[in-house]
Write an enzyme that holds these catalytic residues in place. Structure first.
Site, mmCIF file in Angstrom:
data_model
loop_
_atom_site.group_PDB
_atom_site.id
_atom_site.type_symbol
_atom_site.label_atom_id
_atom_site.label_comp_id
_atom_site.label_asym_id
_atom_site.label_seq_id
_atom_site.Cartn_x
_atom_site.Cartn_y
_atom_site.Cartn_z
ATOM 1 N N GLY A 272 0.828 -1.201 0.000
ATOM 2 C CA GLY A 272 0.000 0.000 0.000
ATOM 3 C C GLY A 272 0.860 1.247 0.000
ATOM 4 O O GLY A 272 0.511 2.254 0.606
ATOM 5 N N GLY A 273 1.987 1.174 -0.729
ATOM 6 C CA GLY A 273 3.023 2.201 -0.642
ATOM 7 C C GLY A 273 2.898 3.361 -1.581
ATOM 8 O O GLY A 273 3.828 4.158 -1.682
ATOM 9 N N ASP A 295 0.736 -1.354 -4.718
ATOM 10 C CA ASP A 295 -0.499 -0.598 -4.505
ATOM 11 C C ASP A 295 -1.425 -0.958 -5.668
ATOM 12 O O ASP A 295 -1.088 -1.810 -6.486
ATOM 13 C CB ASP A 295 -0.224 0.908 -4.420
ATOM 14 C CG ASP A 295 -1.220 1.632 -3.510
ATOM 15 O OD1 ASP A 295 -2.438 1.492 -3.743
ATOM 16 O OD2 ASP A 295 -0.795 2.317 -2.567
ATOM 17 N N HIS A 348 -4.490 2.002 10.325
ATOM 18 C CA HIS A 348 -5.446 2.926 10.954
ATOM 19 C C HIS A 348 -6.618 3.276 10.037
ATOM 20 O O HIS A 348 -7.614 3.837 10.490
ATOM 21 C CB HIS A 348 -4.736 4.199 11.441
ATOM 22 C CG HIS A 348 -4.383 5.166 10.349
ATOM 23 N ND1 HIS A 348 -4.243 6.507 10.588
ATOM 24 C CD2 HIS A 348 -4.137 4.997 9.025
ATOM 25 C CE1 HIS A 348 -3.929 7.123 9.451
ATOM 26 N NE2 HIS A 348 -3.862 6.232 8.505
#
Length: 468
Positions: A272-273, A295, A348
């Site tokens: 997810g970079g 990603d 998060h």
């Protein structure tokens, strides 16, 4: 009024200011950001902010303090006004005199906002040290307001408003996101928490966002941003994430896990970079490392452009490659030899069930020597005790807590983490987590924590886990 605590806080402010003065004397620059982003400045700066904020709470009457807090939404509202009406850029480009100031009437002539109302918006911000009112109804940028400058001319902004945040530092976009979408969502948090069904749901479809906008009851916020009619919001969101990253020193990722300890040829996968901007310092400082940036396909398609501009040698050598993939799907078979999986500011964004799914997909591809590095906020309790009766609190960093008489979690100096926690609640029904909460998620995916880098000199905390 606790005079002893007031004196203790005053003493702490004095000693921390003395330390800052000593550090400042070693620098050639007095520019604010250049100094305070240095790691050695962080702890005394936090101590001053935490102690000063705690002093305010102690010396004001409780009623007055509560009223100030309950009307703080007017600050977000005012910030949205100045960002969306280009006040900062107008003052920078059109301002007169040594401070490049303009009257509210002059600003209003440029942005077509009623000057009587605009003056009131600017005054409340100036009262909170954002902008300066240099004389009655005459305003100028200051060191705080100017960070919202996108660098565009007024002509550019009027001709191409959709490009306002392009090539900027992203701070204005971040202010726009927080004072618009996130603010709208937060207004509905009380309604969600009072609803008998929604209060106990942790589905992204039951976030406050679901009640905040027309037609959002059965769509998650990320999917809503991808709708064609929200292209301008999606674009601002992307630049806002750049703004969030710009608040952190570029080498912050190196302050935690020992990347240089990896053997030559080791593969790091940035899960997810985005385009890999956060991983750039790892590749720059550790030439023995190979990087995979993972990603969604549209995102990583922009990756080669970024690396060609910032580290073309790594791109030419094949040390950095790109992989279009959703982390909610099983990891590709070629990822079996990854040495370190990096998940920065990923967890998060998602409720527990989705986080466990992400982690299980990673775990299924891990070899026995792999590591997973989670870079995310780690929440501290405001109480001095961090122990929960009957619960294992897990690994911790002994330097993470603030010194007495400050609140253990650094109080207002660390309040952005707690605001972000509620942003995640209202936007996605997600959260920032404590170490025990991370330990629980990781254990469900057969990982265990071996390192926690939580002290504030790390800027963004890191958790290192291994497969079990």
């Amino acid at each position: 009024m606790d005079v002893k605590q007031i004196e203790a806080l005053s003493d702490l402010i004095s000693s921390s200011v003395a330390q800052l003065k000593q550090l400042q004397s070693s620098l050639k620059t007095t520019e604010h950001t250049a100094a305070t982003t240095r790691a050695e400045f962080l702890k005394p700066s936090l101590e001053v902010v935490a102690a000063a904020s705690q002093l305010v709470a102690l010396v004001r009457t409780p009623e007055r303090y509560l009223m100030d807090i309950s009307t703080a939404h007017q600050l977000s509202t005012s910030l949205r006004v100045v960002v969306e009406t280009h006040v900062v850029e107008i003052l920078r480009e059109k301002g007169q005199g040594p401070k490049k100031s303009l009257s509210a009437k002059e600003i209003g002539a440029y942005n077509h906002v009623n000057h009587l109302k605009l003056a009131r918006v600017l005054r409340i911000l100036a009262t909170h040290h954002i902008f300066e009112e240099v004389s009655p109804n005459v305003f100028a940028n200051n060191a705080i307001s100017i960070v919202m400058d996108t660098g565009k001319s007024l002509t550019e902004l009027e001709a191409r408003p959709a490009e306002k945040y392009d090539s900027s530092n992203g701070i204005a976009a971040l202010v726009g996101l927080f004072s618009d979408e996130t603010f709208h969502n937060a207004v509905c948090t009380a309604d969600v928490l009072k609803d008998p069904q929604m209060t106990n749901s942790f589905s992204p479809y039951d976030a406050s966002f679901a009640l905040a906008w027309p037609g959002t009851r059965n769509i998650a916020m990320y999917d809503w941003l991808n709708l064609p009619e929200n292209n301008h919001r999606k674009k601002r969101f992307g630049m806002a994430m750049h703004g969030m990253n710009s608040m952190t020193p570029s080498d912050a990722i190196l302050r935690g896990f020992n990347w240089s300890s990896l053997a030559p040829g080791s593969i790091v996968l940035d899960c997810g970079g985005g385009v890999g901007s956060v991983s750039l310092p790892i590749v720059q400082s550790c030439p023995q490392i190979n990087l995979i940036v993972q990603d969604t396909s549209p995102v990583v398609a922009e990756g080669p452009i970024f690396w060609q501009a910032n580290h073309p040698q790594a791109l030419a050598q094949g040390r950095v490659t790109f992989q279009g993939h959703s982390f909610f799907e099983s990891q590709p078979a070629e990822n079996k030899n990854v040495a370190v999986w990096l998940l920065r500011m990923i967890m998060h964004n998602w409720p527990d069930a989705e986080c466990v799914k992400i982690l299980k997909n990673v775990r299924a591809s891990c070899n026995k020597d792999a590591r997973i590095v989670i870079v995310d906020n780690i929440m501290l309790f405001a109480s001095r005790s961090q122990e929960i009766e009957g619960e294992e609190t897990g690994t911790s960093d002994p330097d993470a807590l603030a010194p007495e008489p400050l609140l253990a979690n650094w109080g207002v100096a660390n309040s952005l983490s707690y605001k972000q926690d509620l942003n995640m609640l209202s936007n996605h029904n997600a959260c920032e987590r404590t170490v025990p909460e991370f330990a629980d998620l990781l254990s469900q995916a057969n990982f265990r924590i071996v390192e926690v880098h939580q002290a504030h000199q790390s800027w963004l905390p890191q958790i290192v886990a291994v497969p079990v």
